[in-house]
Design an enzyme around this catalytic site. Sequence first.
Site, PDB file in Angstrom:
ATOM      1  N   ARG A   1       0.571  -1.028  -0.106  1.00  9.98           N
ATOM      2  CA  ARG A   1       0.336   0.040   0.047  1.00  9.98           C
ATOM      3  C   ARG A   1       0.321   1.542   0.048  1.00  9.98           C
ATOM      4  O   ARG A   1       1.917   1.436   0.400  1.00  9.98           O
ATOM      5  CB  ARG A   1      -0.712   0.679   1.053  1.00  9.98           C
ATOM      6  CG  ARG A   1      -2.041  -1.102   1.011  1.00  9.98           C
ATOM      7  CD  ARG A   1      -3.070  -0.356  -0.200  1.00  9.98           C
ATOM      8  NE  ARG A   1      -4.440  -1.089  -0.032  1.00  9.98           N
ATOM      9  CZ  ARG A   1      -4.469  -2.165  -0.725  1.00  9.98           C
ATOM     10  NH1 ARG A   1      -3.566  -2.664  -1.798  1.00  9.98           N
ATOM     11  NH2 ARG A   1      -6.069  -2.670  -0.347  1.00  9.98           N
TER      12      ARG A   1
ATOM     13  N   HIS B   1      -1.442   0.201  -9.922  1.00 13.24           N
ATOM     14  CA  HIS B   1      -2.058  -0.532  -8.727  1.00 13.24           C
ATOM     15  C   HIS B   1      -2.565  -2.047  -9.147  1.00 13.24           C
ATOM     16  O   HIS B   1      -3.613  -1.560  -9.276  1.00 13.24           O
ATOM     17  CB  HIS B   1      -2.722   0.606  -7.719  1.00 13.24           C
ATOM     18  CG  HIS B   1      -3.307   0.260  -6.599  1.00 13.24           C
ATOM     19  ND1 HIS B   1      -3.594   0.591  -5.318  1.00 13.24           N
ATOM     20  CD2 HIS B   1      -3.721  -1.286  -6.141  1.00 13.24           C
ATOM     21  CE1 HIS B   1      -3.329  -0.376  -4.295  1.00 13.24           C
ATOM     22  NE2 HIS B   1      -3.717  -2.220  -4.619  1.00 13.24           N
TER      23      HIS B   1
HETATM   24  N1  LIG Z   1      -0.891  -4.258  -5.025  1.00 13.53           N
HETATM   25  C1  LIG Z   1      -1.936  -4.661  -5.353  1.00 13.53           C
HETATM   26  O1  LIG Z   1      -2.865  -4.999  -6.236  1.00 13.53           O
HETATM   27  C2  LIG Z   1      -3.054  -5.330  -4.033  1.00 13.53           C
HETATM   28  C3  LIG Z   1      -3.537  -6.613  -4.146  1.00 13.53           C
HETATM   29  C4  LIG Z   1      -3.670  -7.296  -2.963  1.00 13.53           C
HETATM   30  C5  LIG Z   1      -3.030  -6.778  -1.736  1.00 13.53           C
HETATM   31  N2  LIG Z   1      -2.662  -6.110  -1.600  1.00 13.53           N
HETATM   32  C6  LIG Z   1      -2.035  -5.570  -0.377  1.00 13.53           C
HETATM   33  O2  LIG Z   1      -1.088  -6.763  -0.232  1.00 13.53           O
HETATM   34  C7  LIG Z   1      -0.949  -6.468   1.654  1.00 13.53           C
HETATM   35  C8  LIG Z   1      -0.475  -8.158   1.416  1.00 13.53           C
HETATM   36  O3  LIG Z   1      -2.157  -8.725   1.488  1.00 13.53           O
HETATM   37  P1  LIG Z   1      -2.044 -10.783   2.395  1.00 13.53           P
HETATM   38  O4  LIG Z   1      -3.128 -10.916   1.936  1.00 13.53           O
HETATM   39  O5  LIG Z   1      -0.681 -11.310   2.458  1.00 13.53           O
HETATM   40  O6  LIG Z   1      -2.099 -10.250   3.755  1.00 13.53           O
HETATM   41  P2  LIG Z   1      -2.022 -10.411   4.919  1.00 13.53           P
HETATM   42  O7  LIG Z   1      -1.946 -12.402   4.632  1.00 13.53           O
HETATM   43  O8  LIG Z   1      -3.002 -10.290   6.113  1.00 13.53           O
HETATM   44  O9  LIG Z   1      -0.449 -10.946   5.499  1.00 13.53           O
HETATM   45  C9  LIG Z   1       0.139  -9.677   6.123  1.00 13.53           C
HETATM   46  C10 LIG Z   1       1.532  -9.750   6.714  1.00 13.53           C
HETATM   47  O10 LIG Z   1       1.646  -8.704   6.579  1.00 13.53           O
HETATM   48  C11 LIG Z   1       2.672  -8.770   7.949  1.00 13.53           C
HETATM   49  N3  LIG Z   1       2.914  -7.083   9.011  1.00 13.53           N
HETATM   50  C12 LIG Z   1       1.857  -6.655   8.834  1.00 13.53           C
HETATM   51  N4  LIG Z   1       1.773  -5.474  10.037  1.00 13.53           N
HETATM   52  C13 LIG Z   1       2.996  -5.996  10.696  1.00 13.53           C
HETATM   53  C14 LIG Z   1       4.252  -5.318  11.034  1.00 13.53           C
HETATM   54  N5  LIG Z   1       3.878  -4.120  11.763  1.00 13.53           N
HETATM   55  N6  LIG Z   1       5.427  -5.693  11.355  1.00 13.53           N
HETATM   56  C15 LIG Z   1       5.487  -6.930  10.144  1.00 13.53           C
HETATM   57  N7  LIG Z   1       5.005  -7.416   9.765  1.00 13.53           N
HETATM   58  C16 LIG Z   1       3.885  -7.317   9.698  1.00 13.53           C
HETATM   59  C17 LIG Z   1       1.947 -10.181   9.107  1.00 13.53           C
HETATM   60  O11 LIG Z   1       2.263  -9.957   9.911  1.00 13.53           O
HETATM   61  P3  LIG Z   1       1.731 -11.348  10.609  1.00 13.53           P
HETATM   62  O12 LIG Z   1       2.231 -12.915   9.845  1.00 13.53           O
HETATM   63  O13 LIG Z   1       2.698 -11.344  11.715  1.00 13.53           O
HETATM   64  O14 LIG Z   1       0.512 -11.631  10.682  1.00 13.53           O
HETATM   65  C18 LIG Z   1       1.209 -10.920   7.391  1.00 13.53           C
HETATM   66  O15 LIG Z   1       2.890 -11.677   7.714  1.00 13.53           O
HETATM   67  C19 LIG Z   1      -2.909  -6.027   1.499  1.00 13.53           C
HETATM   68  O16 LIG Z   1      -2.895  -6.404   3.135  1.00 13.53           O
HETATM   69  C20 LIG Z   1      -3.090  -4.778   0.458  1.00 13.53           C
HETATM   70  O17 LIG Z   1      -2.232  -3.671   1.673  1.00 13.53           O
HETATM   71  C21 LIG Z   1      -2.077  -5.751  -2.565  1.00 13.53           C
END
Ligand SMILES: NC(=O)c1ccc[n+]([C@@H]2O[C@H](COP(=O)([O-])OP(=O)(O)OC[C@H]3O[C@@H](n4cnc5c(N)ncnc54)[C@H](OP(=O)(O)O)[C@@H]3O)[C@@H](O)[C@H]2O)c1
Length: 314
Positions: A229, A277
């Site tokens: 993000r 994006h």
């Molecule tokens: N660019 C695009 O087109 C697009 C599309 C979809 C998603 N995204 C982005 O991708 C992100 C990730 O998606 P996801 O499905 O993989 O999410 P997810 O499964 O919730 O994974 C988030 C990861 O970030 C870690 N995290 C969160 N806060 C943290 C912190 N303060 N310090 C260190 N690690 C931290 C979490 O740690 P834990 O494992 O310990 O909980 C987890 O490993 C979404 O939130 C979205 O913003 C972008």
Amino acid sequence: MTLLVAISGWDPQPWQEQFAALLPDRKIVTLDDPFDRREVHYAVCWKPPAGSLAHLPNLAALFSLGAGVDALLADPRLPDVPLVRIIDANLTARMSEYVVLHCLAHLRQYRRYLDQQQKGLWQDDRSQPAAHEISVGVMGFGVMGQDAARKLSAIGFPVRGWSRTPKDFEDYEMFSGPEGLELFLARTDILVSLLPLTPDTAGLLNHSLFSRLKQGGKLGGPVLIHAGRGGVQVEADILAALEDDVLKAATLDVFSAEPLDPDSPLWKHPSLTLTPHNAAISTPASIAHNIAAQIRSFEAGGLLQGLVDRSVGY
Ligand SMILES: NC(=O)c1ccc[n+]([C@@H]2O[C@H](COP(=O)([O-])OP(=O)(O)OC[C@H]3O[C@@H](n4cnc5c(N)ncnc54)[C@H](OP(=O)(O)O)[C@@H]3O)[C@@H](O)[C@H]2O)c1
């Protein structure tokens, strides 16, 4: 029973049609349709206007049409009901395609050879490292980070991960929390960020962090790939780090303000690759199916999958 499609910035119609086909026993309305707010039991959302989900007295659950929920949580009038973010194999696979593509593009000096082709230049200085010599550090080791890690590993990249809570994987060296960050950065040639935007991650990708990445690696300097993000990165610091040779290059899919300002200096920087994006896009066919199945399961007494923990912001 009504399902409200609360979307801004995307065309709501294909979503409305998909949900109508999958949930024929419900009324499916958009924010522009007339509807009885008392009848709304579910809302599926992407950046709904602030306050538009307030006063839905029988709302049972909210579904985000994207994996990130930062925009929803920014609404102080968001109803206090279970909030589900999407976990979708198609969306995850697309993100991994993006990550693998750009790791390989940096590894194989894609922009350099494109530039040489445009100049009609046959030049090869044999400076091509192999994937196993380049360490990829994945920040945000959740659904998307883990899938990308598996695919990067299959190509031969050594992968390290950084998460908020400790995790253990046989195939990856893992780090967590602020205490694990220094060593994680010091071992990383290509930094891939798939972090959600939360109060803890806002502005994390800044000059100070870039300066702690591994120096002297075989790419000639550390590289950033960011598809999480925009609010996680400080764009002025990315430009400064490229100027200072603290970063060698970067690929950015997300920006602090989207769409990116046509006058932004990011557009023309020779060491930046930008995409609008769309690293992983939510498609109605796959995601509506997933949400409709969750609604049916929830109504049959099942648990919702992908519940957001509002206390940590993702
Ligand atoms: N660019 C695009 O087109 C697009 C599309 C979809 C998603 N995204 C982005 O991708 C992100 C990730 O998606 P996801 O499905 O993989 O999410 P997810 O499964 O919730 O994974 C988030 C990861 O970030 C870690 N995290 C969160 N806060 C943290 C912190 N303060 N310090 C260190 N690690 C931290 C979490 O740690 P834990 O494992 O310990 O909980 C987890 O490993 C979404 O939130 C979205 O913003 C972008």
